[in-house]
Design a protein around this motif. Sequence first.
Motif, short mmCIF file in Angstrom:
data_model
loop_
_atom_site.label_atom_id
_atom_site.label_comp_id
_atom_site.label_asym_id
_atom_site.label_seq_id
_atom_site.Cartn_x
_atom_site.Cartn_y
_atom_site.Cartn_z
N VAL A 67 -28.23 -28.78 -9.72
CA VAL A 67 -27.93 -27.50 -10.36
C VAL A 67 -27.78 -27.70 -11.86
N GLU A 68 -28.41 -26.80 -12.62
CA GLU A 68 -28.41 -26.97 -14.07
C GLU A 68 -27.17 -26.36 -14.72
N LEU A 70 -25.00 -26.67 -18.93
CA LEU A 70 -25.27 -27.08 -20.32
C LEU A 70 -23.95 -27.40 -21.01
N PRO A 72 -21.66 -28.94 -24.32
CA PRO A 72 -21.81 -28.91 -25.79
C PRO A 72 -22.27 -30.26 -26.34
N LYS A 130 -22.17 -33.06 -4.97
CA LYS A 130 -22.69 -32.10 -5.95
C LYS A 130 -23.52 -32.87 -6.99
N MET B 1 -30.34 -20.21 -3.48
CA MET B 1 -29.47 -21.37 -3.70
C MET B 1 -28.21 -21.23 -2.85
N ARG B 2 -27.81 -22.33 -2.22
CA ARG B 2 -26.58 -22.30 -1.43
C ARG B 2 -25.37 -22.46 -2.35
N SER B 4 -22.53 -23.59 -1.85
CA SER B 4 -21.80 -24.86 -1.72
C SER B 4 -22.35 -25.93 -2.66
N GLN B 5 -23.60 -25.76 -3.12
CA GLN B 5 -24.21 -26.74 -4.03
C GLN B 5 -23.85 -26.50 -5.49
N VAL B 6 -23.48 -25.25 -5.80
CA VAL B 6 -23.29 -24.85 -7.19
C VAL B 6 -21.84 -25.12 -7.59
N LEU B 7 -21.63 -25.43 -8.86
CA LEU B 7 -20.27 -25.62 -9.35
C LEU B 7 -19.77 -24.28 -9.91
N PRO B 9 -16.13 -23.08 -10.46
CA PRO B 9 -14.68 -23.31 -10.34
C PRO B 9 -13.89 -22.06 -10.70
N ARG B 33 -16.18 -23.35 -19.38
CA ARG B 33 -14.96 -24.13 -19.56
C ARG B 33 -14.90 -24.57 -21.01
N ALA B 41 -18.50 -25.51 -22.37
CA ALA B 41 -19.53 -25.95 -21.43
C ALA B 41 -19.99 -24.70 -20.68
N TYR B 42 -21.31 -24.51 -20.60
CA TYR B 42 -21.87 -23.42 -19.80
C TYR B 42 -22.08 -23.96 -18.39
N LEU B 43 -21.31 -23.48 -17.45
CA LEU B 43 -21.48 -23.91 -16.07
C LEU B 43 -22.68 -23.17 -15.47
N PRO B 44 -23.10 -23.55 -14.25
CA PRO B 44 -24.40 -23.06 -13.76
C PRO B 44 -24.62 -21.55 -13.84
N LEU B 47 -25.19 -20.41 -17.46
CA LEU B 47 -26.47 -20.87 -17.97
C LEU B 47 -27.61 -20.02 -17.43
N GLN B 51 -30.32 -18.17 -19.63
CA GLN B 51 -31.76 -18.37 -19.45
C GLN B 51 -32.48 -17.04 -19.21
#
Lengths: 569, 569
Positions: A67-68, A70, A72, A130, B1-2, B4-7, B9, B33, B41-44, B47, B51
């Motif tokens: 999973v992508e 990004l 800093p 993960k 996408m499942r 359970s695979q993605v972060l 939080p 975060r 940080a851009y979590l999935p 992002l 995109q």
Amino acid sequence: MRQSQVLIPTLKEVPTDAEAVSHQLMLRAGFIRQIAAGVYAYLPLALRVIQNVERIVREEMDKIDAVESLMPAILPAELWQESGRYQTYGDNLFKLQDRHQRDFILGPTHEETMTYLVKNVLNSYKMMPKVLYQIQTKYRDEDRPRYGLLRGREFIMYDGYSFTANSDDLDKIFDQMEQAYHNIFDRCGLDYRVILGDSGDMGGNSSREFSAIADIGEDTIVYSDMSDYAANLEMATSIIADNPTEKLAPLQEVAAPGVNTIEALVQHLQVAPQKIIKNVAFMADDKPVLALIRGDYDINEVKLKNLLEVNELRPATDAEISEKFQSSPGFIGPVHLSVKLPIIADLSVQNLCNATTGGNHKDQQVQNANIDRDYQVDQFADIRTVKAGEISPDDKGTLQFTRGIEIGHVFKLGTKYSQSFQAEFLDEAGRPQPIIMGCYGIGISRLLSAIVEQHNDEKGMIWPLEVAPYQAHIVIVNTKKAEQTSLAKTVEQQLIKEGFSVLVDDRKQRPGVKFAESDLLGIPVRIVIGKKAADNIVEVKLRNQSEAIEVAQNDLVDTINILLKNYIS
Amino acid sequence: MRQSQVLIPTLKEVPTDAEAVSHQLMLRAGFIRQIAAGVYAYLPLALRVIQNVERIVREEMDKIDAVESLMPAILPAELWQESGRYQTYGDNLFKLQDRHQRDFILGPTHEETMTYLVKNVLNSYKMMPKVLYQIQTKYRDEDRPRYGLLRGREFIMYDGYSFTANSDDLDKIFDQMEQAYHNIFDRCGLDYRVILGDSGDMGGNSSREFSAIADIGEDTIVYSDMSDYAANLEMATSIIADNPTEKLAPLQEVAAPGVNTIEALVQHLQVAPQKIIKNVAFMADDKPVLALIRGDYDINEVKLKNLLEVNELRPATDAEISEKFQSSPGFIGPVHLSVKLPIIADLSVQNLCNATTGGNHKDQQVQNANIDRDYQVDQFADIRTVKAGEISPDDKGTLQFTRGIEIGHVFKLGTKYSQSFQAEFLDEAGRPQPIIMGCYGIGISRLLSAIVEQHNDEKGMIWPLEVAPYQAHIVIVNTKKAEQTSLAKTVEQQLIKEGFSVLVDDRKQRPGVKFAESDLLGIPVRIVIGKKAADNIVEVKLRNQSEAIEVAQNDLVDTINILLKNYIS
């Protein structure tokens, strides 16, 4: 896209400061421009290649449920102080302060950041495995940036991180990643080798390095011509034939005034190097060690250092040879050695009968030295540098040497960072455990250099189809002719409909200039629309072919698809 | 996408340090975060939204033949010294040195780099117009980073640059860009206003600012409720009714001890503010200026400063009023003024009959003051701050006030940078001319904040369809039931085939938790697969609707498409 809209500042001269072919071609073809040493602007064509590579990476990562995200680029120094790398990374780290004098770095990699992020989040075995990745601009203050995109100070990387509750899951992801890398580099049209890393703490082979074959590469790669075997020169091994068995002759001392090299010995005593034991005195963490190897080989210091598990290994000085080894430089050897010290012998010395070697007396060597009878060895091990033509260690094919560009690696990190950051999860028994990590990298912008190094000719670049900036190049011979511009429009729409990306050279330029620039840019399919446009006939040619063929516009797509079957991947 | 695979939080608590709703929701929903102040940080999920926005921008840029490239973030200080911005940008510029003590900055924008790049390349009018853009990470060392992605120190921007040989071409590209921006922000589901900039050197309106309506916005926007008119409060104007005509009464001095404010004057003399002339003494580049405005209005210092074309404008001190204006603070006015100095009056004062105002004597005011007879004005101009409810200057609707977030701008640069860098081309007559430039910006990461500020409710975010991290969310009520997981798989494939991006909540969690999290994430279409899975019946609901409807799996796609017709854009 009409070429007149795109910025493609081609150069007529080969830039004098560019050594690598890929660097020269990317400058000449207007793909990149230097803004500072090791810092480049990606002009439109280069960016399109990068975006194609990124698309391939994303597609292959999707397949394995990575999973992508990004992160800093600016990172607080504290993160890197926590792992200790703020110091150990040294001058390669770009450091800066913000307006409040807080310390930051520009991230060259993101193990610390990722571990910090998942801490307290992946707090149960149920939340793993993960796999997170990013495609991001990275920074490394190289002492000697060079070869264009190959070794830059600002560059684009794929970096992935896996988080697992047990090493079986890590192994599984590691294997999936390795397969994904094969798919990615195959789709990029690269010739590469997979190099096994050394066995690390995790047990088994804990890393793989993917290396693209290229003369300009900074690593020497040893590979088998008949199998998948590949290794860095420092790690490569081989099968060598057993030494011939002979009847043991009596040990004999011979005068050898000034004869203190293998070459001189061969000359002086008319003995083959294969019958000589070469002796090298080392200081290993300041303790003397004597290394033995057959006269036709060289000691591989990396192997010896790993074997001895020391921090520093260096050849002893003449003074140390006299003092610590109680010997004479150039005449040292395992026979008549008066000091008790570790003697390590390469496997090539095993069962070597009636060898010529040093006897620790100045201007004198010994002949017919035999193990146990005349000297002892503490340990036999592979401590030699392999040579081209030897048998591959898997007994399949012979070893070849080449240079390689590191384009990717997969690495079992284990718990190094999760322990530094106390990133723990509760296992099935409710016990806290550090997260088991893997890390994965691909040099995205560097891949462009590797691809161009492998795919070029005297006229320019030759892009593989999937990464090409455009796949088809329509060259209008005379833009003043309405039938040519009109047919170009038709062909462009036809090709776009078939899924090709298309660049149309609509510029008022001489045809010769246009053809030369088309070759320089390296677009796979060239369609020339000229005089026969009135009859709906165009010329088509692949970039790696010399002869163009005439084809009716209606048959163009079929013709291209047939031609492409024999194009580079 | 499942899922359970993605972060993702998610947080149960509202983060205490997040003031803006969008900041709170993005933290709670596990989108971002913080890594350092103003650095995220851009979590999935975040992002994916970024995109999507980037894809929209690229599609709209393609339509107007703008070409993408990518500049470095590390820029040599020399580039910024050349333009003078190395100094003028001040502490907002991140500065650093490399290992050889060379000075660099982290680019907050790229006018210098782009001009440097095209210099000697776009050297003929034949090579223009050209429009280049990039989508890139930018840096600005904000003193007070805040509101999450709204005002960060590392952020993602679209920045475009146009290069033209004449101002007609610039005007054309400027208009195309403006249209592209409308398309982009419309597709992002944003409510925004286009604010006209002031007339600059280029003639005509030389800039537009796109501002998304949001309470958290840092700018005050004045807009018409019936037309496209919008302006920053500093620039807004309005139509005000003419002052009533009256028979002129004789000038009269009245005692007004301590009555030195409009409010006090209204009270003391029982006169309406609309009959009072308010007088403000200013020092403009250290020269005295008296500004007049009707008592129900306030002076807009930005307007006055622009009118006077001065560098510094500030209210005069009491000492200056005594000394330079020969007057008494609180009793200054145009009548009986003994010093010759410029008097500027707002249009609201025009034709004001029998006004009450200051006569420059302490504790005394004058009544029935009339222009020409009792005082002179050097210039009438619009120097007032408009008020809500006034008539829009285009005479369509009344003015409303709101707060706005700057999400984009288009700007006619002219030759500022091409002159600094001597970036010249030969025109049709063969004469060298500086390239005429435009620059264009969109705050990509900031758009996420703007969208969430506009689209949320008490349960969480509500993403517009085109930018949503996923468009459909399949929630499996009980993952242990094979008929539910099996139907989920079928529905997922069905929706993907129809072009939807799909997230499947496959986690072992209580349904209540799953539904609450689904609302928090704000995915437009929610499909719940529960007990009726055996009968191929699912529940479907849009995020902005309260009631779910049951539908057979075969009818699901049609139902969703009908429902979406009434979803937010």
